[in-house]
Design a protein around this motif. Structure first.
Motif, PDB file in Angstrom:
ATOM      1  N   ASN A 160      29.886  43.850  51.840  1.00 47.42           N
ATOM      2  CA  ASN A 160      29.841  42.717  50.980  1.00 47.42           C
ATOM      3  C   ASN A 160      28.707  41.616  51.796  1.00 47.42           C
ATOM      4  N   THR A 219      29.109  44.813  45.504  1.00 46.09           N
ATOM      5  CA  THR A 219      30.189  44.644  46.425  1.00 46.09           C
ATOM      6  C   THR A 219      31.227  43.344  46.102  1.00 46.09           C
ATOM      7  N   GLY A 220      30.312  42.508  45.358  1.00 47.05           N
ATOM      8  CA  GLY A 220      31.360  40.862  45.514  1.00 47.05           C
ATOM      9  C   GLY A 220      32.790  41.735  44.353  1.00 47.05           C
ATOM     10  N   THR A 225      35.548  34.470  47.293  1.00 40.17           N
ATOM     11  CA  THR A 225      34.733  35.368  46.327  1.00 40.17           C
ATOM     12  C   THR A 225      34.858  35.417  45.317  1.00 40.17           C
TER      13      THR A 225
END
Length: 301
Positions: free
Chosen positions: A137, A108-109, A258
């Motif tokens: 995330n 998800t990152g 991120t």
């Protein structure tokens, strides 16, 4: 013709010239019954010669024993060896769960990092995320953080227990008390090097005894690799936290934060696997040492 010597004769009641009184030795002569100077007395017998001794051999090597001797002081309990037991089992499950949680967090990152443009922020004015993978995330990050907190508590308990056992096996390998095995993880600056030194001491002391087994000591490569990945992940997490704080004022830091969080998840996955290897190996080696423990030691659960 007279035969007397020249000079007046001795007076009445006195000894002749150069004569000692009766019972006294002449000058230079020993007293009656005493040996002459430089000669042993007649009743003195010299001691028998000492038996020949073998030449001294080489000194014995200073090899530490596999276990210290049980305490002989009255009122002092015997050393207590504590196998992993349920703590080890729970820690193994938690480490496996951390490895599994790091995988969806990394996926998800990566999706979020790909969606973010270089100059975009995560939270626009409306308060809701403008990107679909942000909520997913965030959810995986919450699950992962909760697992890390629980795992840290159980790992500290297990780490202290195996440090106590290792101190009973080979206490000369440690410079700090067993309490530092638990507290060293939570002291700033100290947490970057002291737990690693303690882990190396536990690894070495839990291995085969120094003599009598013929087995070589276990390689420290798994310990070094685990610690390198763990420290790298923690350093990346601190950088990601700083980037998120900057993101509140500068939007383009969102993509950097991120990316750093993604790198942390990628590092945590193999770190969790190697930590599980470390736990299993140390527990197995200490169980083998427990089977060699003398009768004065009391294993407790």
């Amino acid at each position: 013709m007279s035969f007397h010597s020249a000079g007046p004769p001795p007076r009445y009641g006195q000894e002749p010239y150069r004569q000692e009184p009766y019972g006294q030795p002449t000058y230079g002569q020993p007293t009656y019954g005493q040996p002459t100077s430089g000669q042993p007395p007649q009743w003195y017998a010299p001691p028998p010669p000492a038996p020949p001794t073998a030449p001294p051999g080489p000194p014995a090597p200073l090899v530490p024993p596999p276990h210290p001797a049980p305490s002989s002081r009255p009122g002092r309990p015997a050393p207590r060896l504590r196998p992993g037991g349920n703590v080890e089992t729970a820690l193994g499950v938690l480490l496996a769960a951390n490895a599994l949680a790091a995988l969806p967090a990394a996926v998800t990152g990566f999706l979020l990092f790909r969606e973010l443009p270089p100059d975009a922020g995560l939270m626009p004015v409306g308060g809701a995320s403008a990107y679909g993978s942000y909520d997913l995330n965030s959810f995986t990050g919450v699950i992962q953080g909760a697992l890390l907190l629980v795992t840290a508590a159980v790992f500290t308990l297990w780490f202290h227990r195996v440090r106590v056992n290792a101190g009973l096996f080979e206490p000369y390998r440690f410079r700090h008390g067993a309490g530092w095995a638990a507290g060293g993880w939570y002291v700033p600056v100290v947490c970057w090097w002291l737990p690693f030194r303690t882990a190396l001491g536990i690894w070495a002391a839990s291995g085969p005894p120094p003599a009598g087994t013929g087995r070589p000591p276990a390689s420290v490569a798994p310990v070094a690799a685990w610690w390198f990945l763990w420290v790298s992940a923690e350093a990346t997490a601190l950088l990601a936290l700083g980037a998120r704080l900057l993101d509140q004022d500068v939007p383009h830091w969102a993509r950097t934060a991120t990316g750093l969080a993604l790198a942390e998840d990628v590092l945590l996955l193999p770190a969790a696997v190697l930590a599980l290897v470390f736990v299993r190996k140390v527990s197995a080696m200490q169980q083998a040492r427990l089977r060699l423990a003398p009768a004065g030691y009391v294993p407790v659960g």
